[in-house]
Design an enzyme around this catalytic site. Structure first.
Site, mmCIF file in Angstrom:
data_model
loop_
_atom_site.group_PDB
_atom_site.id
_atom_site.type_symbol
_atom_site.label_atom_id
_atom_site.label_comp_id
_atom_site.label_asym_id
_atom_site.label_seq_id
_atom_site.Cartn_x
_atom_site.Cartn_y
_atom_site.Cartn_z
ATOM 1 N N GLU A 80 0.837 -1.189 0.000
ATOM 2 C CA GLU A 80 0.000 0.000 0.000
ATOM 3 C C GLU A 80 0.882 1.253 0.000
ATOM 4 O O GLU A 80 1.713 1.450 0.884
ATOM 5 C CB GLU A 80 -0.876 -0.014 1.262
ATOM 6 C CG GLU A 80 -1.666 1.256 1.466
ATOM 7 C CD GLU A 80 -2.343 1.292 2.847
ATOM 8 O OE1 GLU A 80 -2.282 0.281 3.576
ATOM 9 O OE2 GLU A 80 -2.922 2.341 3.169
ATOM 10 N N ASP A 140 -1.016 -1.036 5.618
ATOM 11 C CA ASP A 140 -0.791 -0.377 6.903
ATOM 12 C C ASP A 140 -1.705 -0.927 7.989
ATOM 13 O O ASP A 140 -2.793 -1.406 7.714
ATOM 14 C CB ASP A 140 -1.071 1.128 6.772
ATOM 15 C CG ASP A 140 0.031 1.839 6.003
ATOM 16 O OD1 ASP A 140 1.111 1.236 5.841
ATOM 17 O OD2 ASP A 140 -0.195 2.985 5.577
ATOM 18 N N ASP A 150 -3.772 0.369 9.907
ATOM 19 C CA ASP A 150 -4.766 1.363 10.312
ATOM 20 C C ASP A 150 -6.075 1.107 9.572
ATOM 21 O O ASP A 150 -6.205 0.124 8.845
ATOM 22 C CB ASP A 150 -4.248 2.788 10.053
ATOM 23 C CG ASP A 150 -3.913 3.016 8.589
ATOM 24 O OD1 ASP A 150 -4.266 2.141 7.759
ATOM 25 O OD2 ASP A 150 -3.303 4.051 8.274
ATOM 26 N N ASP A 187 -7.535 2.605 7.089
ATOM 27 C CA ASP A 187 -7.448 2.590 5.634
ATOM 28 C C ASP A 187 -6.808 1.296 5.132
ATOM 29 O O ASP A 187 -7.237 0.729 4.135
ATOM 30 C CB ASP A 187 -6.629 3.789 5.136
ATOM 31 C CG ASP A 187 -7.406 5.085 5.310
ATOM 32 O OD1 ASP A 187 -8.641 5.004 5.474
ATOM 33 O OD2 ASP A 187 -6.774 6.160 5.301
#
Ligand code: 0RA
Length: 745
Positions: free
Chosen positions: A427, A501, A503, A505
Site C-alpha cells: 500500500e 498499513d 490502520d 485505511d
C-alpha cells in the site's frame, strides 16, 4: 431337486432362448458384469417393489445381504400373481412367466401406475437368468407359495407352503459366479442408492440388513425430495428456510420439484427419471431451467425489482446458490447420451416447464420475503457478472490480458519458477519504495498500489476493475480474471502477499483486495497462494537490545511482564497480578477520558464524590467501569488506615498516593524508563532494513495464509458496505475486518 412333471414345450424353448441371450450378453441387459452390474441385480428387484410402493400398495422393503453371498428382498406389496395365466397356452402360472419371460412384467400391468424402473427396465427375469439360483416366495390370497430356479430355469413347481393373511413378495437370489467378476455386495454402494430411493419415494421405508456383520440401516424420508434438498443444504446458510415444492401431473407424466437456495455461488441440480439419476440431464432439466429463469424474471419485473426492458436476470444468475431436485415419472422413458443417463422424451420439456411456471409463480406470490431475497441474490449475481464482463472487454480492448509485457510499476524478481517467487502488494508508493529497496530481488517482486484510488469510501468492484492499479495487478499475477477465465496455470507467484498499513485505511484496502481476489481469482486462494503480511505495531529498544511487537495484546503482555518484576504490593503474588491487571485497565480507561479533554484529577474527584448526578461524564459507561475498578483495587490493596492513600513498592521505593491515576503513571514511567517505544502508524515509517527484518525476511517473518472462508467473510463485509444501506462507514470495517488487532483507532 428337479421338477419331473416339467417337460419342455415349444413355449419353453422360446423362453430358454431368451434367457440364454441374457446369459450370453449380460452387459446388454445390466450394463456390465463388474461391481456395477452386480448391484444392478439388487436394484432391478427392488424397483419392482418400489413400483408397488408407487402404486400405493407397499410401504416397506427389507434387503438382506446373506452370509452365503445371496441377497433377499422382501416387500409388503400385492405379491406377484400366482394363478394360472389365462392367455398362456401352456397354462403356466403368472409367477413363472414374470420370472422367466423377458419383459413380462408389463403383461400384468393394469390400471395401476407403473413406471418399470431400472436403468434398462429389464425385469426380474434377467436377475433370475444371471443367478446361480433364485427362490421366490409370494404371500397372496391367503396362501404362501414358493418356486425355485437355477440359472433362470424352474427347478420346482409353484407349491403352496403355508397359509397367511399377509401379502408381499420375497425374492432371494445368488449372483452367478460364472457371469460376474465380483460377487460380493458392497454395503456403501447399496446404502447410497437406498437413501436416494427413500428421498425419491416419500414415506417408503427401506431396511438394509447385513447378515455378514450384523449391521442394520434404515432409510426413510417423510419429506421426500424436500428432505433431500434440506439435507444437501445441511451445512450451508439457506436463503429460503422452507424449500420450494412444486408437483403436478400431465399426460401421464408426474413431476416433483424441490428448490432451496443457499448463500454460496454454486449450483447443484439433481435430476431423476423413474428414480434413476439422469446425470447427463435432458429434456426435464431444460424445461426446469427455462421455467426458473422466466418465472423469476417476470416476478421481479412485476414487483418492480427489475426495470422492464432494461434489466434482466440470466439463467446463471437465477441459479447461483441453488440446490434443486427434479424427479419425473414417465411411462416410457427414452434414455440417450454417452452413458444413457440423459432423458430424451421431447414432450417432457414442456410439461415440466408448465408445471414449474405455475407452481413457482404461486410460491413466489405466497412467500414474498423469501421471494425478495432470491431475486436480490440473482440481481447481485447479475451485477457481478456484468462488471466482470465489462472489465474483461476493457482489458481485452486495451490488449492487457493478451499483452504479457509487465507493467513498469512492478519491480519483478529474477526467479521465473512460480513456486519460488513471491509478490508483495504494498500500500502506497513510499512503502513500495522501501519494499523495493529491502527485498531479495532474486525471489521477491514488489508492486506498489496507490491507496488513494482504492481507498474510496464506496469503491465498487466494477469501478475497481477499471482502475489502472488493478489492471497492473492482473497482469502481474498472470492468470487473467473471472470465474470462467482465470487460469491458475498462469499464476507467476505462489506467494502473493498483501502488505497494508495497520490502520483503518489499510484494513479497508485489504478488505477490498480480498474481495477482488475472491471474486476474480478464487483458485489463487483455494491453492493457498494468498497471504497477509504481519508488519509490527511497535518497536521497543533498550540500548542495543531491540524487539518488535505485532499486536496490542502482545504489547500489553510485554508491559505487564516488566511491571511484575518492578512493582510490589503487600500480600501474596496472586494479589499483585490482580492489582496490576486492574491498574492497567484503570489507566487505559482514564487515558480515553484524557484524550477527550477531561483531566484525570477531575474524573477521580467525581469517582470519590457521592454526588454524581448532574455531570455528563458520570452517566458514561467507562465512568462506571472506572468506579468499579477503583473499588476492586481497594479490595486487593490495603490502604493505610486513616489516610486515604495507597502504598505501592515500585523499584524498591515506597510510593504513596490517594490517586490511582498517579500510581498508574508512576508505574508506567518506571517501566518505560530506558526504553524507546516506537509505534508504527504505517509501513512508510519503517526504513528498508526494518521492513526487511520484520516483515519480508522469509527466515523471520510471519505470514497469515488467507483461507477461502477469510475471503468469503471479506466479500460479505464488502457486499454489506456496497448494499442499499446508505450509511455503512468505516466503523463497520473496523469492527469486522479480518484482524481488528492492528487497527489504529
Ligand atoms: C406383476 C403384477 C403385479 C405385481 C407384480 C408383478 C409384482 C412384482 C414384484 C417383484 C417384487 N415385488 C413385486 N411385487 C409385485 C400386479 C399384481 C396385482 O394387480 O395384484
Amino acid at each position: 431337486m428337479v421338477n419331473k412333471e416339467h417337460t419342455y414345450k415349444a413355449e419353453d424353448i422360446k423362453i430358454l432362448k431368451g434367457l440364454e441371450g441374457v446369459r450370453k450378453r449380460p452387459a446388454m441387459y445390466i450394463g456390465s458384469t463388474g461391481i456395477e452390474g452386480l448391484h444392478h441385480l439388487v436394484y432391478e428387484v427392488i424397483d419392482n417393489s418400489v413400483d408397488e410402493a408407487l402404486a400405493g400398495f407397499c410401504d416397506r422393503i427389507e434387503v438382506k445381504l446373506n452370509k452365503d453371498g445371496s441377497c433377499t428382498v422382501i416387500d409388503n406389496g400385492r405379491g406377484i400373481p400366482t394363478g394360472k395365466h389365462p392367455e398362456d397356452p401352456e397354462g403356466r402360472t403368472a409367477l413363472e412367466i414374470v420370472l422367466t419371460e423377458l419383459h413380462a412384467g408389463g403383461k400384468f400391468e393394469s390400471k395401476a401406475y407403473k413406471v418399470s424402473g431400472g436403468l434398462h427396465g429389464v425385469g426380474v427375469s434377467v436377475v433370475n437368468a444371471l443367478s446361480e439360483w433364485m427362490e421366490v416366495e409370494v404371500k397372496r390370497n391367503g396362501r404362501i407359495v414358493r418356486q425355485r430356479y437355477a440359472r433362470g430355469i424352474p427347478v420346482t413347481p409353484v407349491e403352496e407352503i403355508g397359509k397367511t393373511e399377509e401379502r408381499g413378495t420375497k425374492i432371494t437370489f445368488k449372483p452367478d459366479p460364472e457371469i460376474f467378476e465380483v460377487i460380493e455386495f458392497s454395503k456403501d454402494v447399496l446404502s447410497h442408492r437406498f437413501k436416494e430411493l427413500s428421498y425419491l419415494n416419500k414415506g417408503l421405508k427401506i431396511i438394509l440388513m447385513d447378515e455378514r456383520d450384523g449391521a442394520v440401516e434404515e432409510f426413510i424420508a417423510e419429506g421426500g425430495i424436500v428432505s433431500f434438498v434440506e439435507d444437501l443444504n445441511k451445512n450451508k446458510k439457506v436463503i429460503n428456510a422452507k424449500p420450494i415444492y412444486v408437483t403436478g401431473q400431465r399426460e401421464g407424466v408426474i413431476v416433483e420439484i424441490a428448490i432451496q437456495y443457499n448463500e454460496s455461488y454454486s449450483e447443484e441440480i439433481l435430476t431423476f427419471v423413474n428414480n434413476i439419476n439422469t446425470r447427463e440431464g435432458g429434456t426435464h432439466l431444460v424445461g426446469f431451467k427455462s421455467a426458473l429463469t422466466r418465472t423469476i424474471n417476470s416476478y421481479a419485473i412485476e414487483k418492480g425489482f427489475l426495470k422492464e426492458g432494461k434489466e434482466s436476470l440470466s439463467g446463471d444468475d437465477v441459479r447461483e446458490g441453488i440446490v434443486a431436485v427434479i424427479s419425473v415419472k414417465i411411462p416410457e422413458p427414452q434414455f440417450e447420451g454417452q452413458t444413457k443417463m440423459k432423458l430424451g422424451n421431447s414432450e417432457v420439456k414442456g410439461i415440466v416447464e408448465t408445471i414449474l411456471n405455475e407452481g413457482l409463480s404461486r410460491w413466489l406470490e405466497e412467500n414474498p420475503n423469501s421471494a425478495k431475497r432470491i431475486v436480490e441474490k440473482a440481481k447481485e449475481a447479475a451485477r457481478v457478472r456484468e462488471a466482470a464482463k465489462k472489465a474483461k472487454e476493457l482489458t481485452r480492448r486495451k490488449g492487457i490480458l493478451e499483452d504479457t509485457t509487465l507493467p513498469g510499476k512492478l519491480a519483478d524478481c529474477t526467479e521465473k519458477d512460480p513456486s519460488h517467487a513471491e509478490l508483495f502488494i504494498v500500500e502506497g508508493d513510499s512503502a513500495g519504495g522501501s519494499a523495493k529497496q529491502a527485498r531479495d530481488r532474486r525471489c521477491q517482486a514488489v508492486l506498489p498500489l496507490r491507496g488513494k484510488i482504492l481507498n474510496v469510501e464506496k469503491a465498487r468492484i466494477d469501478k475497481m476493475l477499471t482502475s489502472e492499479e488493478i489492471k497492473t495487478l492482473i497482469t502481474a499475477i498472470g492468470g487473467g480474471i473471472g470465474k470462467e477465465n482465470f487460469d491458475p496455470e498462469g499464476i507467476r507467484y505462489h506467494k502473493v502477499i498483501l502488505m497494508t498499513d495497520a490502520d483503518v485505511d489499510g484494513a479497508h484496502i485489504r478488505t477490498l483486495l480480498l474481495t477482488f481476489f475472491y471474486r476474480q481469482m478464487l483458485p489463487l486462494i483455494e491453492k493457498g497462494y494468498l497471504y497477509i503480511a504481519q508488519p509490527p505495531l511497535y518497536r521497543i529498544k533498550r540500548g542495543k537490545w531491540e524487539r518488535y511487537i505485532q499486536s496490542e495484546e502482545e504489547f500489553y503482555k510485554f508491559l505487564m511482564d516488566i511491571a511484575e518484576e518492578e512493582v510490589s504490593i503487600e500480600g501474596e503474588m496472586e494479589k499483585k497480578k490482580e492489582f496490576l491487571r486492574l491498574i492497567f485497565e484503570y489507566g487505559r480507561l482514564m487515558e480515553i477520558f484524557e484524550k477527550k479533554g477531561f483531566a484525570p484529577s477531575y474524573i477521580e474527584k467525581l469517582i470519590l464524590s457521592d454526588i454524581n448526578e448532574g455531570s455528563p461524564v458520570t452517566s458514561l459507561r467507562d465512568f462506571s467501569l472506572l468506579k468499579d475498578i477503583s473499588l476492586n483495587i481497594q479490595g486487593v490493596i490495603r490502604k493505610n488506615t486513616g489516610e486515604k492513600e495507597y502504598s505501592v513498592l515500585i523499584k524498591n521505593e515506597i510510593f504513596r498516593s490517594s490517586s490511582l491515576w498517579q500510581i498508574y503513571t508512576k508505574i508506567m514511567d518506571t517501566i518505560k524508563k530506558g526504553l524507546t517505544i516506537q509505534r508504527y502508524k504505517g509501513l512508510g515509517e519503517m526504513n528498508p532494513d526494518q521492513l526487511w527484518e520484520t516483515t519480508m525476511d522469509p527466515q523471520k517473518r510471519t505470514l497469515l495464509q488467507v483461507t477461502v472462508e477469510d475471503a468469503q467473510r471479506a466479500n460479505e463485509i464488502f457486499t454489506i458496505l456496497m448494499g442499499d444501506d446508505v450509511e455503512p462507514r468505516k466503523d463497520f470495517i473496523v469492527k469486522h475486518a479480518l484482524e481488528v488487532r492492528n487497527l489504529d483507532i
